[in-house]
Design a protein around this motif. Structure first.
Motif, short mmCIF file in Angstrom:
data_model
loop_
_atom_site.label_atom_id
_atom_site.label_comp_id
_atom_site.label_asym_id
_atom_site.label_seq_id
_atom_site.Cartn_x
_atom_site.Cartn_y
_atom_site.Cartn_z
N GLU A 130 0.49 -1.44 -0.06
CA GLU A 130 0.16 -0.10 0.18
C GLU A 130 0.99 0.72 -0.02
O GLU A 130 0.47 2.54 -0.36
N GLU A 131 2.16 1.42 0.76
CA GLU A 131 2.81 2.51 0.55
C GLU A 131 4.15 2.44 -0.28
O GLU A 131 4.36 3.39 -0.82
N PHE A 132 3.86 1.85 -0.99
CA PHE A 132 5.12 1.73 -1.50
C PHE A 132 5.40 1.10 -2.74
O PHE A 132 5.11 2.20 -4.35
N THR A 153 14.52 -10.71 6.45
CA THR A 153 15.52 -10.84 7.00
C THR A 153 16.70 -9.02 6.74
O THR A 153 16.18 -8.85 5.87
N ALA A 154 17.77 -9.47 6.76
CA ALA A 154 18.68 -8.90 7.10
C ALA A 154 19.21 -8.01 5.71
O ALA A 154 18.69 -7.24 4.97
N ASP A 155 19.12 -9.53 4.18
CA ASP A 155 19.16 -9.48 3.25
C ASP A 155 18.35 -8.76 2.49
O ASP A 155 18.13 -7.76 1.48
N THR A 156 17.05 -9.21 3.08
CA THR A 156 15.71 -8.86 2.18
C THR A 156 15.47 -6.94 2.23
O THR A 156 15.40 -6.63 1.76
N ALA A 157 16.39 -6.63 4.09
CA ALA A 157 15.66 -5.29 4.16
C ALA A 157 16.63 -4.71 3.05
O ALA A 157 16.69 -3.43 3.03
N LEU A 158 18.21 -5.22 3.14
CA LEU A 158 19.06 -3.68 2.09
C LEU A 158 18.28 -3.90 0.84
O LEU A 158 19.22 -3.05 0.52
N MET A 159 18.48 -5.21 0.64
CA MET A 159 17.39 -5.25 -1.25
C MET A 159 16.39 -4.32 -0.86
O MET A 159 16.49 -3.21 -1.69
N LEU A 160 15.05 -4.20 0.06
CA LEU A 160 14.10 -2.85 -0.18
C LEU A 160 15.17 -1.35 -0.02
O LEU A 160 14.33 -1.11 -0.68
N ALA A 161 15.57 -1.37 1.01
CA ALA A 161 15.91 -0.60 1.03
C ALA A 161 16.78 0.18 -0.37
O ALA A 161 17.22 1.25 -0.63
N VAL A 194 15.90 -1.08 -3.47
CA VAL A 194 15.29 0.09 -4.21
C VAL A 194 14.44 0.80 -4.07
O VAL A 194 14.09 1.87 -5.05
N PHE A 195 14.35 1.55 -3.06
CA PHE A 195 13.51 2.57 -2.57
C PHE A 195 13.18 3.55 -2.12
O PHE A 195 13.36 4.52 -1.85
N GLY A 196 14.64 3.24 -1.67
CA GLY A 196 15.53 4.62 -1.28
C GLY A 196 15.90 5.10 -0.16
O GLY A 196 15.67 6.04 0.99
N ASN A 197 14.80 4.05 0.80
CA ASN A 197 15.18 3.74 2.39
C ASN A 197 15.87 3.89 3.11
O ASN A 197 16.86 2.50 2.11
N GLY A 198 15.76 3.16 4.77
CA GLY A 198 16.95 2.95 5.25
C GLY A 198 16.68 1.24 5.46
O GLY A 198 15.81 1.01 5.55
N ALA A 199 17.99 0.18 5.64
CA ALA A 199 17.59 -1.11 6.11
C ALA A 199 16.79 -0.77 7.38
O ALA A 199 15.56 -2.05 7.78
N ASP A 200 16.92 -0.27 8.02
CA ASP A 200 15.46 -0.36 9.89
C ASP A 200 14.49 -0.21 9.62
O ASP A 200 13.70 -0.02 10.65
N PHE A 201 14.22 0.72 8.99
CA PHE A 201 13.24 0.91 8.15
C PHE A 201 12.42 -0.64 8.11
O PHE A 201 11.03 -0.80 9.28
#
Length: 102
Positions: free
Chosen positions: A17-19, A52-60, A62-69
């Protein structure tokens, strides 16, 4: 631990919904951008796969935000689930603080 009774927004809901929807992205397009199989994105979107950490880094990336999000979103959901599942809650409450010598 104090936590709201309201279930936090799920990873899948946030992703969809947000991305994805505002950008008009399909699951296939996101999978291509992430370099993963479409099944991976589908499982994220339907809350059958966690971040996962890997997925968070990939999404960050792709979308230009942080993995921590992404990791914090997953963490909030994991904690809420643990605290609102009676069996898990009982197991957690069996843990006792360690007494420290003065």
């Amino acid at each position: 631990m104090l936590m709201t009774e309201r279930k936090p927004v799920s990873v899948g809901e946030m992703l969809r919904e947000e991305f994805m929807e505002p950008l008009g992205l399909t699951q296939g397009q996101l999978a291509d951008a992430m370099g993963v199989q479409r099944k991976h994105v589908n499982e994220l979107c339907t809350d059958r796969r966690g971040i996962t950490a890997d997925t968070a880094l990939m999404l960050a990336r792709v979308f230009g935000n942080g993995a921590d999000f992404w990791l914090n979103l997953q963490r909030r959901n994991d904690l809420w689930q643990a605290l609102h599942d009676p069996t898990r809650r009982q197991r957690i409450e069996r843990a006792k603080p360690i007494e420290r010598a003065a």
